[in-house]
Design a protein around this motif. Structure first.
Motif, PDB file in Angstrom:
ATOM      1  N   THR A  25       0.855   0.418 -11.586  1.00  0.00           N
ATOM      2  CA  THR A  25       0.542   1.261 -10.431  1.00  0.00           C
ATOM      3  C   THR A  25       0.681   2.744 -10.779  1.00  0.00           C
ATOM      4  O   THR A  25      -0.186   3.558 -10.436  1.00  0.00           O
TER       5      THR A  25
ATOM      6  N   VAL B 230      -4.332   3.859  -4.632  1.00  0.00           N
ATOM      7  CA  VAL B 230      -3.682   2.548  -4.693  1.00  0.00           C
ATOM      8  C   VAL B 230      -3.150   2.191  -3.315  1.00  0.00           C
ATOM      9  O   VAL B 230      -2.955   3.055  -2.456  1.00  0.00           O
ATOM     10  N   ASP B 231      -2.938   0.915  -3.132  1.00  0.00           N
ATOM     11  CA  ASP B 231      -2.408   0.416  -1.879  1.00  0.00           C
ATOM     12  C   ASP B 231      -1.044   1.043  -1.587  1.00  0.00           C
ATOM     13  O   ASP B 231      -0.219   1.195  -2.490  1.00  0.00           O
ATOM     14  N   ARG B 232      -0.804   1.376  -0.329  1.00  0.00           N
ATOM     15  CA  ARG B 232       0.440   2.025   0.053  1.00  0.00           C
ATOM     16  C   ARG B 232       1.653   1.185  -0.325  1.00  0.00           C
ATOM     17  O   ARG B 232       2.664   1.707  -0.809  1.00  0.00           O
TER      18      ARG B 232
ATOM     19  N   ASP C 118      -6.412   4.384   4.007  1.00  0.00           N
ATOM     20  CA  ASP C 118      -5.263   3.482   4.079  1.00  0.00           C
ATOM     21  C   ASP C 118      -4.494   3.442   2.760  1.00  0.00           C
ATOM     22  O   ASP C 118      -3.455   2.785   2.666  1.00  0.00           O
ATOM     23  N   SER C 119      -4.984   4.152   1.753  1.00  0.00           N
ATOM     24  CA  SER C 119      -4.355   4.172   0.436  1.00  0.00           C
ATOM     25  C   SER C 119      -3.688   5.531   0.206  1.00  0.00           C
ATOM     26  O   SER C 119      -3.733   6.428   1.053  1.00  0.00           O
TER      27      SER C 119
END
Length: 510
Positions: free
Chosen positions: A64, A75-77, A103-104
């Motif tokens: 990540t 990247v995803d939270r 949302d990232s």
């Protein structure tokens, strides 16, 4: 407001928790290399991200962090939360480390490992061209990361132990990190509050104690002296403007380089040295050597100007436009190109030279030696060690100002010195018409000598004084010994300056 227009809120507590997260994930130079593998790592260095993307498909912390900070990917939270723990995502956003992207989240700052000389650090800077979104222009306050110029200055700086060192205009702080390996006390300055904030965060992240001072040019350290100064100034040559603080000084032409070279010796203790990157104009009716030598304001300073590259105005302008993310074909690029090129033409500038300047403040106000030379050949050895040895050699020569004093000294050939002979085939066989000396280490200097000169150098084995060797050669070649000594002196001084011949008293290790 763009993120680069505000000072990030990088508190000590947030930096300490970021450090904990980076260590836990093994986000280090070795950790990144082991994860990517040598091929993907090399490809990423060339600006080819796909192999690194394929090598970081797992949902672990290190993958990540690589995707966020080295690839510039959102990247995803939840993945970011896990990778940065115990620093929360909201705190990372507040600190400017991350920014929201739908949302990232993605990188708001460039945080990357930097390894050298057995050390591993992290350096914080603004996003580079490979990681910043295409719709995010470079800000005036942009803090540059570790580029080729920074690395070249590191390699051109001697690493002998010193008590105090000043990094004048520190930027992201990379020079200070390296300086900390050989200086007891490090001071840094910068006119940019944002640069100083990121540099202080870098120092905190790496547990390095550095004195950081804000201010313009020499004002923050007025009245102080240091054993060593390093400076990578805003040396871009052109009209007087400041499009980008990291590269533009607001001074016209090469005045920024002239200012630093002229004033830096005032910051040095006796015997102290300075190591500076600089650019200079090549004008139609002026030798560049005379131009840069004229920058010196003090007579007790040894100065070595080394020109590593020369660019014509068209190439120079295009290079720096691309550096700022400006397409030379765009309307903005064409307008800036036209203004810049018109300035070059109006000022009679035919090219821009770039290189290194080594300065030493001599003890006892001894008159200095000023040497300006081209060094545009490729070489691998760091120039810093050579700069120290160059200063040592000219000090030895200064103590032998007369021909008699020089020629009374036994000399030895330097390790790694080789002689190349070029011959042409004639009726009676091969006839040598070139005798060329090569240093196979350091800067790789080359010098052509005649046959008598080659024989003289072959005899420099430390057993006889140079004047005795010249007497023998004069007798063997039927030459006048006094004339031979007169012609040999400037050649010997040049060969000593370039480290091809060395004083026998320095011992065989030299």
């Amino acid at each position: 407001m763009r993120i680069e227009d505000v000072t990030p809120e990088l508190s000590h507590d947030r930096i300490d928790r970021l450090r904990e997260a980076l260590l836990a994930a093994n986000y280090t130079a070795d950790g990144v290399l082991d994860t990517l593998g040598p091929q993907a790592h090399a490809a990423l260095g060339r600006g080819e991200p796909e192999p690194a993307i394929r090598a970081t498909s797992e949902a672990d912390a290190l993958h990540t962090l690589i995707r966020v900070f080295l690839l510039g990917h959102p990247v995803d939270r939840a993945a970011a939360e896990q990778a940065l723990h115990p620093l929360t995502v909201e705190e990372a956003v507040a600190a400017g480390v991350l920014v929201h992207d739908g949302d990232s989240v993605r990188a708001g700052l460039d945080i990357r490992p930097h390894a050298a000389t057995g050390n591993s650090w992290w350096i914080i800077s603004d996003l580079d061209a490979d990681t910043r979104p295409s719709n995010l222009p470079v800000s005036r306050e942009h803090v540059l990361g570790v580029g080729h110029a920074s690395l070249s200055l590191i390699r051109a700086t001697p690493t002998r132990q010193v008590g105090s060192l000043l990094d004048l205009g520190t930027g992201c702080g990379v020079q200070a990190l390296h300086a900390g390996t050989h200086a007891e006390r490090v001071t840094v300055t910068d006119v940019s509050e944002r640069a100083l904030s990121l540099a202080k965060a870098t120092f905190r992240l790496n547990r390095i104690d550095v004195e950081a001072l804000h201010g313009d040019w020499f004002e923050p350290v007025a009245g102080r002296r240091f054993d060593q100064v390093v400076c990578n100034p805003p040396f871009v040559v052109g009209p007087a403007r400041t499009d980008f603080v990291y590269r533009d000084s607001g001074l016209s032409g090469d005045d920024a380089s002239a200012l630093v070279v002229g004033r830096v010796p005032e910051l040095l203790n006796e015997g102290g040295t300075a190591h500076v990157l600089a650019s200079w104009l090549h004008l139609e009716d002026e030798d560049w050597r005379e131009r840069v030598a004229g920058w010196l304001r003090h007579t007790d300073v040894d100065a070595w100007f080394v020109q590593r590259d020369v660019a014509e105005p068209e190439l120079y302008v295009g290079t720096w436009l691309r550096d700022a993310g400006i397409d030379p074909k765009s309307e903005t690029g064409r307008t800036k190109s036209a203004e810049w090129l018109e300035w070059f033409e109006a000022n009679g500038a035919t090219a821009v030279g770039f290189g290194f300047v080594t300065l030493r403040r001599n003890p006892g106000q001894q008159p200095g030696e000023v040497v300006c030379e081209d060094l545009r050949q490729a070489f691998d050895d760091p120039l810093g060690a050579e700069a120290d040895e160059w200063l040592r050699r000219i000090e030895w020569l200064r103590q032998r100002p007369t021909r008699e004093e020089l020629l009374r000294s036994p000399l030895v050939t330097a390790p790694g010195l080789v002689l190349e002979r070029v011959s042409s085939h004639e009726q009676d066989g091969w006839s040598t018409f070139v005798h060329r000396l090569h240093r196979t280490d350091g800067p790789g200097w080359q010098h052509e000598v005649d046959e008598i000169g080659a024989n003289l150098i072959a005899g420099c084995q430390g057993a006889l004084a140079t004047d005795e060797l010249l007497e023998l050669l004069a007798a063997g070649h039927g030459a006048d010994s006094a004339e031979l000594a007169r012609s040999a002196e400037p050649v010997l001084r040049e060969l000593i300056r370039h480290g091809m011949l060395l004083p026998a008293e320095w011992g065989p290790q030299r």
